[in-house]
Design an enzyme around this catalytic site. Structure first.
Site, PDB file in Angstrom:
ATOM      1  CE  LYS A  23      -2.928   1.332   3.964  1.00  0.00           C
ATOM      2  NZ  LYS A  23      -2.903   2.866   3.968  1.00  0.00           N
ATOM      3  CB  SER A  24       3.784   2.446   1.565  1.00  0.00           C
ATOM      4  OG  SER A  24       3.219   2.563   3.497  1.00  0.00           O
ATOM      5  NE  ARG A  28       6.454   6.762   0.738  1.00  0.00           N
ATOM      6  CZ  ARG A  28       5.157   6.506   1.408  1.00  0.00           C
ATOM      7  NH1 ARG A  28       3.855   5.393   1.473  1.00  0.00           N
ATOM      8  NH2 ARG A  28       5.447   6.940   3.049  1.00  0.00           N
ATOM      9  NE  ARG A 125      -5.041   8.656  11.293  1.00  0.00           N
ATOM     10  CZ  ARG A 125      -4.653   7.723  10.342  1.00  0.00           C
ATOM     11  NH1 ARG A 125      -4.898   7.086   9.066  1.00  0.00           N
ATOM     12  NH2 ARG A 125      -3.403   7.279  10.483  1.00  0.00           N
ATOM     13  CD  GLN A 185       0.842   8.240   7.213  1.00  0.00           C
ATOM     14  OE1 GLN A 185       0.062   9.685   7.946  1.00  0.00           O
ATOM     15  NE2 GLN A 185       0.145   7.023   6.332  1.00  0.00           N
ATOM     16  CG  ASP A 334       1.501   0.582   9.362  1.00  0.00           C
ATOM     17  OD1 ASP A 334       1.100   0.841  10.294  1.00  0.00           O
ATOM     18  OD2 ASP A 334       1.249   0.942   8.282  1.00  0.00           O
ATOM     19  CE  LYS A 361      -0.045   4.588  13.010  1.00  0.00           C
ATOM     20  NZ  LYS A 361       0.918   4.779  11.989  1.00  0.00           N
ATOM     21  NE  ARG A 365      -5.061   0.195  13.436  1.00  0.00           N
ATOM     22  CZ  ARG A 365      -4.031   0.184  12.096  1.00  0.00           C
ATOM     23  NH1 ARG A 365      -2.586   0.601  12.169  1.00  0.00           N
ATOM     24  NH2 ARG A 365      -4.727   0.738  11.231  1.00  0.00           N
TER      25      ARG A 365
END
Ligand code: S3P
Length: 462
Positions: A23-24, A28, A125, A185, A334, A361, A365
């Site tokens: 995903k990351s 990008r 967030r 991030q 994560d 998050k 969490r």
């Protein structure tokens, strides 16, 4: 809401898997191809909720992006550093925190104004971690300013900024910035802004975080230098490498790795997984716990050149407790929810230090995981500990023999939901989970893969 009933599998987990793209890296790949010169083909693209948000945002910024979901392929027609155009309406970023923070950095460099809107959870967030340094570079940013939500009983409320963000960029100057939080991030937002700034932008991390942005920027010929925790970047033209092969997501793989480590007789091979050391802390941690995980050179021909990739072979083993230090947290951030599941079934007391970032998050969490796992019989305690003079939250998890089935919740969070599914598969009895729909954010095929491997009865959908 998509509820599910989870049962212990009748079939042993014996399989060879190829899992969806990271995903990351997928986010990008779009960001960097969009502002590069030339066309980029992205293979093993992750077609998940969050990554589609990134595609839609860039289309609104004037990019031509062709998607081929069947072949997991995307083509981006890059427009160069200054090719983005002013969107004619606010960018709706739904729940994608990575899109929001990285885009804020990129749009800080643009000469037009834009508005970044968020869904319900992302609107809660924190954004101050990016607005502060981006303003130092010269961006004009408006946000919703509120007292922070108490992240855990221990934390005092302070002033925080939340989406929506309205940005007017352009004319940036370089800064030297020592990041107060370890966040990939934030680092990535500053590096993207640094591509547009006058002078040399220097970012110093407190602890090394995932370095996918740096690797892709290098691949695309950016003027970037990395020296331990220091990264320097200068205004530079990006040239497309033509092709980006995305490895399988280490975070998505972690759910299968833990399941295979804990299910009797399991024998699971996962192909072409990203094992970037800034990301793959879960493999090291589980190996330390006694899990039998063999990491071997990738057999596949499509080996990514900018990210290390390996084939994994996981076998069922008896796990023992370990201690995870605060400095290890970014490489496993994560995967902490699924590591908590593993720790519950490991012999002894597992300690995980410096976990406060889990509070901000997709959901809190610490709260979501502790609530669910305690219902399933776990013995988890929350402690405060001084780390480098700062009060920090730590988890102590005492191993139990087995989980008992319970009614658990996803709290709208994909990784809490996937962890609950794995815990449910290891529990005695029927575990009821209120929603598996939120898993689409990062891993839409998760439930279908498990049902294919372990039988449809193991996850009943209504
Ligand atoms: C991400 C960085 C991490 C991680 C998130 C994805 C990224 O967030 O938790 O899921 O792609 O850069 P932080 O930067 O907030 O630690």
């Amino acid at each position: 809401m998509h509820p599910a009933i989870i049962n212990k599998p009748a079939l042993p987990l014996k399989a060879e898997l190829s899992l969806p793209g990271d995903k990351s890296i997928t986010h990008r790949a779009i960001f960097i191809s969009a502002i590069a010169e030339g066309r980029t083909k992205i293979n093993n693209f992750l077609f998940s909720g969050d990554c589609l948000v990134t595609i839609n945002a860039f289309r609104k910024l004037g990019l031509r992006i062709i998607t081929d979901k069947k072949n997991k392929r995307v083509i981006v027609y890059g427009k160069g550093l200054l090719g983005l155009s002013k969107p004619n309406s606010p960018l709706e970023l739904k729940e994608s925190g990575t899109t929001m923070r990285l885009l804020a950095g990129l749009l800080a460099g643009q000469d037009f104004s834009s508005k970044l809107c968020a869904g319900k959870a992302l609107s809660l967030r924190p954004m101050r971690r990016i607005t502060v340094p981006l303003r130092m570079m010269g961006a004009v940013i408006k946000s919703k300013i509120k007292k922070s939500l108490p992240a855990g009983r221990q934390e005092k409320s302070k002033i925080e900024e939340y989406p929506p963000l309205t940005l007017k960029g352009g004319g940036l100057k370089a800064i030297s910035y020592r990041m107060p939080v370890a966040s990939a991030q934030v680092k990535s937002a500053l590096l993207l802004a640094g591509l547009y700034a006058k002078g040399q932008t220097k970012v110093i991390e407190p602890i090394k975080t995932r370095d996918h942005t740096e690797r892709l920027l290098k691949l695309f010929a950016a003027d970037i230098k990395i020296e331990g925790l220091k990264i320097r970047i200068k205004k530079s033209k990006l040239i497309s490498s033509g092709l980006i092969d995305i490895p399988a997501d280490a975070s998505s793989s972690a759910f299968f790795i833990v399941l295979a480590a804990l299910l009797p007789e399991a024998h699971l091979s996962i192909k072409s997984v990203g094992i970037n050391p800034t990301r793959a802390g879960i493999i090291k941690a589980l190996q330390k716990m006694g899990a039998e995980i063999k990491v071997s050179k990738c057999q596949s021909v499509k080996v990514s050149s900018f990210e290390p990739v390996a084939d994994l072979l996981v076998k069922n083993s008896r796990l023992k407790a370990i201690t995870i230090k605060a400095k290890e947290i970014p490489s496993i951030i994560d995967e902490l929810p699924i590591l908590m599941v593993a720790a519950c079934l490991a012999r002894g007391k597992t300690v995980i230090e410096g976990v406060s970032e889990l509070r901000v998050k997709e959901t809190d969490r610490i709260s979501s995981m502790v609530t669910n796992l305690r219902k399933m019989g776990a013995d988890i305690r929350l402690k405060m500990k001084k780390i480098k003079g700062v009060n920090s939250e730590c988890l102590e998890i005492y191993g139990i023999d087995r989980f008992k089935a319970a009614k658990v919740k996803s709290f709208g969070d994909h990784r809490t939901a996937m962890s609950a599914v794995v815990a449910g598969l290891l529990a005695e009895g029927k575990t009821r989970l209120d929603d598996v729909g939120c898993i689409d954010k990062s891993f839409p095929e998760f439930v279908a893969i498990l049902r294919r491997l372990l039988g449809r009865n193991c996850i009943k959908l209504s």
